[in-house]
Every structure is written in structure tokens, then in C-alpha cells.
Write a protein that holds these residues in place. Structure first.
Motif, PDB file in Angstrom:
ATOM      1  N   ALA A 176      -8.631  -4.281   3.384  1.00  0.00           N
ATOM      2  CA  ALA A 176      -7.365  -3.540   3.479  1.00  0.00           C
ATOM      3  C   ALA A 176      -7.575  -2.060   3.194  1.00  0.00           C
ATOM      4  CB  ALA A 176      -6.342  -4.123   2.511  1.00  0.00           C
ATOM      5  N   ILE A 177      -8.337  -1.764   2.160  1.00  0.00           N
ATOM      6  CA  ILE A 177      -8.624  -0.364   1.817  1.00  0.00           C
ATOM      7  C   ILE A 177      -9.462   0.283   2.912  1.00  0.00           C
ATOM      8  CG2 ILE A 177      -9.701   1.187   0.138  1.00  0.00           C
ATOM      9  CD1 ILE A 177      -7.109  -0.199  -0.822  1.00  0.00           C
ATOM     10  N   GLU A 178     -10.440  -0.471   3.428  1.00  0.00           N
ATOM     11  CA  GLU A 178     -11.285   0.053   4.504  1.00  0.00           C
ATOM     12  C   GLU A 178     -10.471   0.309   5.770  1.00  0.00           C
ATOM     13  OE1 GLU A 178     -14.352  -2.899   4.790  1.00  0.00           O
ATOM     14  OE2 GLU A 178     -15.638  -1.904   3.311  1.00  0.00           O
ATOM     15  N   ALA A 179      -9.410  -0.468   5.969  1.00  0.00           N
ATOM     16  CA  ALA A 179      -8.556  -0.292   7.148  1.00  0.00           C
ATOM     17  C   ALA A 179      -7.686   0.957   7.034  1.00  0.00           C
ATOM     18  CB  ALA A 179      -7.676  -1.520   7.345  1.00  0.00           C
ATOM     19  N   GLY A 180      -7.598   1.501   5.817  1.00  0.00           N
ATOM     20  CA  GLY A 180      -6.850   2.742   5.633  1.00  0.00           C
ATOM     21  C   GLY A 180      -5.623   2.643   4.750  1.00  0.00           C
ATOM     22  N   ALA A 181      -5.404   1.480   4.123  1.00  0.00           N
ATOM     23  CA  ALA A 181      -4.235   1.329   3.252  1.00  0.00           C
ATOM     24  C   ALA A 181      -4.267   2.358   2.119  1.00  0.00           C
ATOM     25  CB  ALA A 181      -4.188  -0.084   2.674  1.00  0.00           C
ATOM     26  N   ASP A 182      -3.105   2.916   1.827  1.00  0.00           N
ATOM     27  CA  ASP A 182      -2.999   3.931   0.777  1.00  0.00           C
ATOM     28  C   ASP A 182      -2.615   3.324  -0.561  1.00  0.00           C
ATOM     29  OD1 ASP A 182      -3.188   6.401   2.605  1.00  0.00           O
ATOM     30  OD2 ASP A 182      -1.561   5.242   3.503  1.00  0.00           O
ATOM     31  N   GLY A 183      -2.155   2.079  -0.518  1.00  0.00           N
ATOM     32  CA  GLY A 183      -1.775   1.387  -1.743  1.00  0.00           C
ATOM     33  C   GLY A 183      -1.976  -0.106  -1.591  1.00  0.00           C
ATOM     34  N   TYR A 184      -2.076  -0.783  -2.716  1.00  0.00           N
ATOM     35  CA  TYR A 184      -2.248  -2.241  -2.692  1.00  0.00           C
ATOM     36  C   TYR A 184      -1.536  -2.796  -3.916  1.00  0.00           C
ATOM     37  CZ  TYR A 184      -4.615  -6.653  -1.540  1.00  0.00           C
ATOM     38  OH  TYR A 184      -4.892  -7.949  -1.145  1.00  0.00           O
ATOM     39  N   GLN A 185      -0.420  -3.489  -3.661  1.00  0.00           N
ATOM     40  CA  GLN A 185       0.367  -4.050  -4.757  1.00  0.00           C
ATOM     41  C   GLN A 185       0.579  -5.547  -4.547  1.00  0.00           C
ATOM     42  OE1 GLN A 185       1.276  -2.582  -7.538  1.00  0.00           O
ATOM     43  NE2 GLN A 185       0.558  -0.522  -6.981  1.00  0.00           N
ATOM     44  N   LEU A 186       0.742  -6.267  -5.641  1.00  0.00           N
ATOM     45  CA  LEU A 186       1.003  -7.700  -5.566  1.00  0.00           C
ATOM     46  C   LEU A 186       2.501  -7.960  -5.637  1.00  0.00           C
ATOM     47  CD1 LEU A 186      -1.847  -9.136  -7.827  1.00  0.00           C
ATOM     48  CD2 LEU A 186      -1.857  -8.653  -5.375  1.00  0.00           C
ATOM     49  N   SER A 225       4.159  10.731  -1.387  1.00  0.00           N
ATOM     50  CA  SER A 225       3.824  12.126  -1.724  1.00  0.00           C
ATOM     51  C   SER A 225       2.342  12.429  -1.544  1.00  0.00           C
ATOM     52  CB  SER A 225       4.242  12.426  -3.167  1.00  0.00           C
ATOM     53  OG  SER A 225       3.508  11.633  -4.082  1.00  0.00           O
ATOM     54  N   GLY A 226       1.613  11.470  -0.960  1.00  0.00           N
ATOM     55  CA  GLY A 226       0.207  11.714  -0.645  1.00  0.00           C
ATOM     56  C   GLY A 226      -0.789  11.100  -1.597  1.00  0.00           C
ATOM     57  N   GLY A 227      -0.304  10.365  -2.606  1.00  0.00           N
ATOM     58  CA  GLY A 227      -1.210   9.758  -3.575  1.00  0.00           C
ATOM     59  C   GLY A 227      -1.623   8.343  -3.201  1.00  0.00           C
ATOM     60  N   LYS A 228      -2.304   7.703  -4.098  1.00  0.00           N
ATOM     61  CA  LYS A 228      -2.727   6.312  -3.940  1.00  0.00           C
ATOM     62  C   LYS A 228      -2.089   5.482  -5.049  1.00  0.00           C
ATOM     63  CE  LYS A 228      -5.884   7.187  -0.686  1.00  0.00           C
ATOM     64  NZ  LYS A 228      -5.857   6.609   0.666  1.00  0.00           N
ATOM     65  N   SER A 229      -1.889   4.203  -4.761  1.00  0.00           N
ATOM     66  CA  SER A 229      -1.307   3.325  -5.776  1.00  0.00           C
ATOM     67  C   SER A 229      -1.914   1.933  -5.650  1.00  0.00           C
ATOM     68  CB  SER A 229       0.209   3.253  -5.601  1.00  0.00           C
ATOM     69  OG  SER A 229       0.774   2.399  -6.580  1.00  0.00           O
ATOM     70  N   LEU A 230      -2.727   1.584  -6.628  1.00  0.00           N
ATOM     71  CA  LEU A 230      -3.424   0.297  -6.594  1.00  0.00           C
ATOM     72  C   LEU A 230      -3.053  -0.548  -7.806  1.00  0.00           C
ATOM     73  CD1 LEU A 230      -7.005   1.539  -5.611  1.00  0.00           C
ATOM     74  CD2 LEU A 230      -5.282   0.563  -4.097  1.00  0.00           C
ATOM     75  N   HIS A 231      -2.765  -1.806  -7.537  1.00  0.00           N
ATOM     76  CA  HIS A 231      -2.551  -2.760  -8.625  1.00  0.00           C
ATOM     77  C   HIS A 231      -3.844  -2.866  -9.423  1.00  0.00           C
ATOM     78  CE1 HIS A 231      -1.852  -6.626 -10.634  1.00  0.00           C
ATOM     79  NE2 HIS A 231      -0.580  -6.482 -10.362  1.00  0.00           N
ATOM     80  N   PRO A 232      -3.780  -3.030 -10.747  1.00  0.00           N
ATOM     81  CA  PRO A 232      -5.007  -3.141 -11.552  1.00  0.00           C
ATOM     82  C   PRO A 232      -5.999  -4.178 -11.024  1.00  0.00           C
ATOM     83  CG  PRO A 232      -3.113  -2.928 -12.988  1.00  0.00           C
ATOM     84  CD  PRO A 232      -2.570  -3.041 -11.595  1.00  0.00           C
TER      85      PRO A 232
END
Length: 214
Positions: free
Chosen positions: A94-104, A121-128
Motif C-alpha cells: 500500500a505504501i509502495e503504491a503511493g498511499a499517504d496514510g494507513y489507518q485501521l 495538508s501534505g503530511g503522512k499518517s500511519l497507524h502505529p
């Protein structure tokens, strides 16, 4: 201006719940809903949203493929994967495909809203848990890079031939060495890479980019 958002999920109840909650946020506008991967790609083209909440497992093309298509055509569209899965086989692609965030999907509502704003706003957001998988993959890659450096030039050549499906006899003929020497190289390769058989060695070679995955 508010954040224009598309929700892509094949479960109507999940979509309805997300729409109901997100409509309570003054700065978020739910511009569209998609029930499969093909729909969300089309909606992305038609609506040009700021953010897409993307499920992974959907009919048609899955969330990863949809993300890849959208990011290739419209790199400015931000995508957050929203899924129940946190294993490495889902997070890394998912990250390699270009996702900017990953949440459960068990994320706290307030955290999800924060993630949407941060990504918009241009940032990243990843679940721990997603972050843990990325760190784990990075550590594994570093370890593999170190292992490959331990191989001699000849051992790397033999490894490539193994990955190409050649027998010891064929490798010997290809590299102009004896079959006995090939056997020694194979044993050394397996020992240095801490692998148990030729199949694992072949997969390792593909993963490290020594040969093309066929």
C-alpha cells in the motif's frame, strides 16, 4: 476551504457510518462514495477530491491497485488506506503504491479526523501497527543487504543461475566450472544467507533484484 473527500468501501454500513460521522466535521465534505475499486478510480477522475479513504479488499480492482492507478494519474490526490489488516503483506504494498496514510478501522474517530486533516495538508499518517511493519521491513532489508555483501562474485553468479531455475550441471556448463565446485558454492550460499534450500535462495535473489520476478 474544506476538505473534499471520497469514501471507498464495499460495505454499505461502513460507508454510512463514516459519512454520518464525517458530516459532523465542519471542514470535511463527503463528495462521493464508491463500493469497489473501479468506481473509486472513476470518481477520483470526475471529482478530483483532496483525500480518499480507501478500503483494501473490494470487488473489481483492490485498494492497492486503485491507489496505484489514482496516484499515477493524479499524484495530488491524497489517499488514506482504511482497513482491518495490518500485516506486512498489506502495509508495504500500500505504501509502495503511493498511499499517504494507513489507518485501521478500529481507530478512534478523532484520530481518523486528525489523520484526514494531516494528510490533506501534505503530511503522512500511519497507524502505529503500520509503522511497526515498515520499520520491520526496513530492518529486514538492511539485514539482507548485509548478507548479500558476504557472497563472493562467483557465489552471486551461482545464485542468479539458481534463481533462473538451472540445475548444478547446467550452472557448471554456464560458468565453465565443475559440478563439484557448483555444489560447494551452493552450500556456501545457503550457509551465508541462512537459507534451507534452493527455492528460498531463488526467492531471495528475486527479492534483492538480482533477477526479474517471472
Amino acid at each position: 476551504m474544506g476538505i473534499n473527500l471520497i469514501i471507498a468501501d464495499d460495505h454499505p454500513i461502513v460507508r454510512r457510518g463514516l459519512v454520518f460521522f464525517l458530516k459532523t466535521q465542519p471542514d470535511i465534505n463527503v463528495a462521493g462514495e464508491a463500493s469497489n475499486g473501479n468506481e473509486v478510480v472513476q470518481l477520483a477522475e470526475n471529482l478530483q477530491p483532496d483525500v480518499i479513504l480507501m478500503d483494501l479488499l473490494m470487488p473489481g480492482i483492490n485498494g492497492i491497485e486503485a491507489t496505484k492507478k489514482i496516484k499515477t494519474a493524479y499524484p495530488h490526490i491524497r489517499i488514506i488506506i482504511l482497513t482491518s489488516f495490518s500485516d506486512q503483506d498489506q502495509v508495504i504494498p500500500a505504501i509502495e503504491a503511493g498511499a499517504d496514510g494507513y489507518q485501521l478501522k478500529d481507530v478512534e474517530p478523532d484520530i481518523l479526523v486528525q489523520a484526514i486533516r494531516e494528510v490533506a495538508s501534505g503530511g503522512k499518517s500511519l497507524h502505529p501497527k503500520a509503522t511497526d511493519q515498515i520499520v520491520s521491513q526496513f530492518t529486514k532489508k538492511r539485514k539482507e543487504d548485509t548478507k548479500i555483501d558476504e557472497l563472493t562474485t562467483r557465489e552471486k553468479e551461482v545464485l542468479v543461475e539458481i534463481a533462473n531455475g538451472k540445475s548444478n550441471k547446467e550452472i557448471a556448463a554456464s560458468l565453465f566450472i565443475t559440478e563439484k565446485t557448483v555444489k560447494t558454492h551452493v552450500s556456501n550460499i545457503l550457509a551465508k544467507l541462512e537459507l534451507s534450500d534452493r527455492t528460498q535462495a531463488a526467492l531471495f535473489a528475486v527479492r534483492m533484484g538480482l533477477v526479474q520476478n517471472r
